[in-house]
Structure formats: structure tokens, C-alpha cells
Design an enzyme around this catalytic site. Structure first.
Site, mmCIF file in Angstrom:
data_model
loop_
_atom_site.group_PDB
_atom_site.id
_atom_site.type_symbol
_atom_site.label_atom_id
_atom_site.label_comp_id
_atom_site.label_asym_id
_atom_site.label_seq_id
_atom_site.Cartn_x
_atom_site.Cartn_y
_atom_site.Cartn_z
ATOM 1 N N LYS A 66 6.140 53.160 -27.630
ATOM 2 C CA LYS A 66 5.628 52.693 -28.922
ATOM 3 C C LYS A 66 4.903 51.365 -28.785
ATOM 4 O O LYS A 66 3.832 51.159 -29.361
ATOM 5 C CB LYS A 66 6.764 52.551 -29.925
ATOM 6 C CG LYS A 66 7.515 53.831 -30.244
ATOM 7 C CD LYS A 66 8.604 53.569 -31.267
ATOM 8 C CE LYS A 66 9.445 54.817 -31.535
ATOM 9 N NZ LYS A 66 10.333 55.122 -30.394
ATOM 10 N N LYS A 82 11.181 39.367 -24.949
ATOM 11 C CA LYS A 82 11.049 39.342 -26.406
ATOM 12 C C LYS A 82 10.773 37.925 -26.913
ATOM 13 O O LYS A 82 10.021 37.737 -27.871
ATOM 14 C CB LYS A 82 12.309 39.904 -27.063
ATOM 15 C CG LYS A 82 12.510 41.398 -26.863
ATOM 16 C CD LYS A 82 11.435 42.207 -27.558
ATOM 17 C CE LYS A 82 11.706 43.694 -27.419
ATOM 18 N NZ LYS A 82 10.656 44.510 -28.076
ATOM 19 N N LYS A 123 4.501 54.094 -18.651
ATOM 20 C CA LYS A 123 5.062 55.235 -19.345
ATOM 21 C C LYS A 123 4.658 55.212 -20.814
ATOM 22 O O LYS A 123 4.229 54.202 -21.357
ATOM 23 C CB LYS A 123 6.589 55.239 -19.225
ATOM 24 C CG LYS A 123 7.283 54.094 -19.940
ATOM 25 C CD LYS A 123 8.799 54.222 -19.819
ATOM 26 C CE LYS A 123 9.493 53.113 -20.610
ATOM 27 N NZ LYS A 123 10.973 53.236 -20.557
#
Length: 328
Positions: free
Chosen positions: A197, A111, A194
Site C-alpha cells: 500500500k 516511521k 514487493k
């Protein structure tokens, strides 16, 4: 009954990956476990969302939970920010967490790279807030994916450290948990990884027929099989994997045979897949719209869940305060 806790950040609509990877397990778990499912709106603050977006996303996720079959009479469904006890425990856990170990968490490092101008303290202490969400109910099991295993280890470390510092055997060490032997993984439409979002490769449960068809028709493929009965490359196997969960066995066999004899036409495969996805999502989509339209019921469900969650959380917090040396 064993306690199970799990949450989801309100960062958008649920997609097929969420549905098959988690929500279907939640629906089954509520029959056998003391389940607490929450919408993690505090966690979403690490990305500084707009207030209106938080409120809308919370309502959306709650409506989708209900539409997918999570029953507020069987499981406790609540919004994280409605249970302030979580934050007090978060404070205590942070007092026992160390900068170096938090900086080594993979999700923090990822992040920090993705948002270098917003490496905030909440991002750094995300694992201790997650630990507080779990430990506040003294949960034994947490249904999470492999990408959360390092955060789960931090939760166990927080439990062990608290017990060791204060010489008690109070917090259990929560374990990652899959209701079935192997979780169903739904691949994305971009040919790799996979469905998620952040990868923008999702079919959302709320997507209408036109949107579903448009997304599926853009799915990545290749030039087709070059020899009979050849192995499918990942980009094609991904489409078959999705088909396996939304289409009939006869449909899957039909296109598998077409692949094996080299007569497959990807356009036909995608049209059928889009139709089957829409048929699968249509009744869920209809229920989502019904629940979303009844704001009063959503509020009632959230308040009912919050009351139950606060009662459980307060009981834990009272004992934690006493252990540490504070008054209740």
C-alpha cells in the site's frame, strides 16, 4: 491444536500481495490450527485516521477476509478494539520494556523519519502492543513477513522477560511462521520491491476491470530484449512473476518464448496480464461486494469472534494478574 495469531491493520483494501502472501495461508491454516485472525484498528491510531475511515476500513477488511475464504466457524475473526484485555496486558508489557530497545526498532526509526511531526508514544510502543496481541492468546505461531521479524523478536523478549521477572514459565516464545516452505511474494507494478500500500504499486482485490487495466498498462518496462534467451531484468521478471500466479502455464510459456526470440510486445503482454488479473479477481470482487452489503452479518461475525477472543484473553489475563500479585 497449536494456536496461531495474526492481524492486519485496517489501512485500506487487501491487494494481490496480501492474498498470495498471507490470506491463502490463513485459509489453509484454519483447517489445521486454532487460528485467531484480527483487524488491528488500535494499531492504525499511530497515523491519526478519521473515525469514519476506521469504521469503513474495518468493515472492508472483514468482508474481504470472508470473501477470500476465512470461515468464522473454523477460525476466530475479531476486531482488536473489541478485546479490551489486550490493553491491560499491553500496560504490563510496557512496564517491562525499555526506552533504548524500543527506539532501536527499525520500523520505529523508519516511521519517525516518514512522519517527523507525529512521533507519538503509540508508535514507539507499537512492538509491545503487537506482543500483547500475540501473548494474550499464548500463541505459538505468528504468520508474518520478514519485515516484522524484529517486532517478533520483541514479542519473544517480552515473553522471556515476564517469565524471568516473575519466576514462571507462563508465556511461550512465539515463532514466525509460514504455512508453506516459502511464502509467495508478489512484486509491485513499479518495477521494484514487493506489492504494498505504501508504495502505491498495488492491484487491490476490489479493483474493477477498468482500474486493473489502467494500472497494468502503466507498469514499468524497459526497451526490450537485446539478444535471444537473455536474462530478464527485474522490471520484466516482476510482470512474469505476477503472470505465474494468475495466468495459465500456456500463456506464461507463450510470452516467455516471445521474450527469448526477441519478438515480445509489452503492450500485448500487459493486455493479457490485465485480463488474467481481472478474471482472477472477479469472483473475489463479487463476494466482497456481497459481504460488504450485508452489514448485519458482518456485525454478527465480528461479535461472535470477539466473544471467543475475549474468553481466551480473559483466561490469560486472570493468570497474569495472579502472577504479578493483583487480584483477578
Amino acid at each position: 491444536m497449536e494456536k496461531v495469531v495474526s492481524g492486519i491493520r485496517p489501512t485500506g483494501n487487501l491487494h494481490l500481495g496480501n492474498y498470495f502472501g498471507a490470506v491463502t495461508s490463513f485459509v489453509r491454516m484454519q483447517e489445521e490450527y486454532d487460528c485467531k485472525f484480527f483487524i488491528a484498528d488500535w494499531h492504525s491510531l499511530t497515523t491519526h485516521p478519521k473515525p469514519a475511515d476506521i469504521r469503513q476500513s474495518v468493515d472492508t477488511i472483514l468482508a474481504e477476509y470472508l470473501a477470500c475464504g476465512i470461515d468464522p466457524n473454523k477460525a476466530t475473526i475479531y476486531v482488536q478494539s473489541d478485546v479490551p484485555q489486550v490493553l491491560e496486558l499491553y500496560l504490563y508489557l510496557n512496564m517491562n520494556a525499555y526506552l533504548g530497545e524500543l527506539e532501536r526498532v527499525t520500523t520505529f526509526k523508519e516511521k519517525a523519519r516518514q512522519q517527523p511531526d507525529n512521533v507519538n508514544a503509540g508508535l514507539l510502543t507499537y512492538p509491545t502492543l503487537m506482543a500483547s496481541d500475540i501473548l494474550i492468546h499464548r500463541a505459538l505461531k505468528v504468520p508474518v513477513g520478514k519485515d516484522q521479524e524484529q517486532n517478533m523478536e520483541m514479542a519473544r523478549k517480552c515473553a522471556r522477560r515476564f517469565n524471568n521477572i516473575y519466576g514462571v514459565d507462563f508465556f511461550p516464545e512465539p515463532q514466525s511462521f509460514h504455512f508453506t516452505a516459502q511464502a509467495v511474494k508478489i512484486p509491485g507494478l513499479d518495477g521494484t520491491g514487493k506489492m504494498g500500500k505504501s508504495q502505491d504499486n498495488c492491484i487491490y482485490l476490489k479493483d474493477d476491470e477498468k482500474t486493473i487495466k489502467k494500472k497494468v498498462m502503466k507498469a514499468v518496462t524497459d526497451c526490450g530484449p537485446q539478444s535471444a534467451n537473455s536474462p530478464k531484468p527485474e522490471v520484466i521478471q516482476n510482470l512474469f512473476d505476477i503472470m505465474n500466479v494468475v495466468s495459465s502455464p500456456d500463456t506464461v510459456r507463450f510470452f516467455d518464448d516471445k521474450w527469448n526470440d526477441c519478438s515480445i510486445r509489452y503492450g500485448d503482454l500487459k493486455k493479457q496480464l490485465a485480463e488474467d488479473i481481472n478474471n482472477f479477481c472477479a469472483p473475489i470482487r463479487e463476494r466482497i461486494e456481497q459481504f460488504s452489503a450485508d452489514k448485519e452479518n458482518l456485525h454478527r461475525v465480528a461479535m461472535q469472534g470477539a466473544e471467543k477472543a475475549r474468553q481466551s484473553a480473559q483466561q490469560t489475563l486472570d493468570e497474569v494478574r495472579q502472577i504479578i500479585g493483583f487480584h483477578k
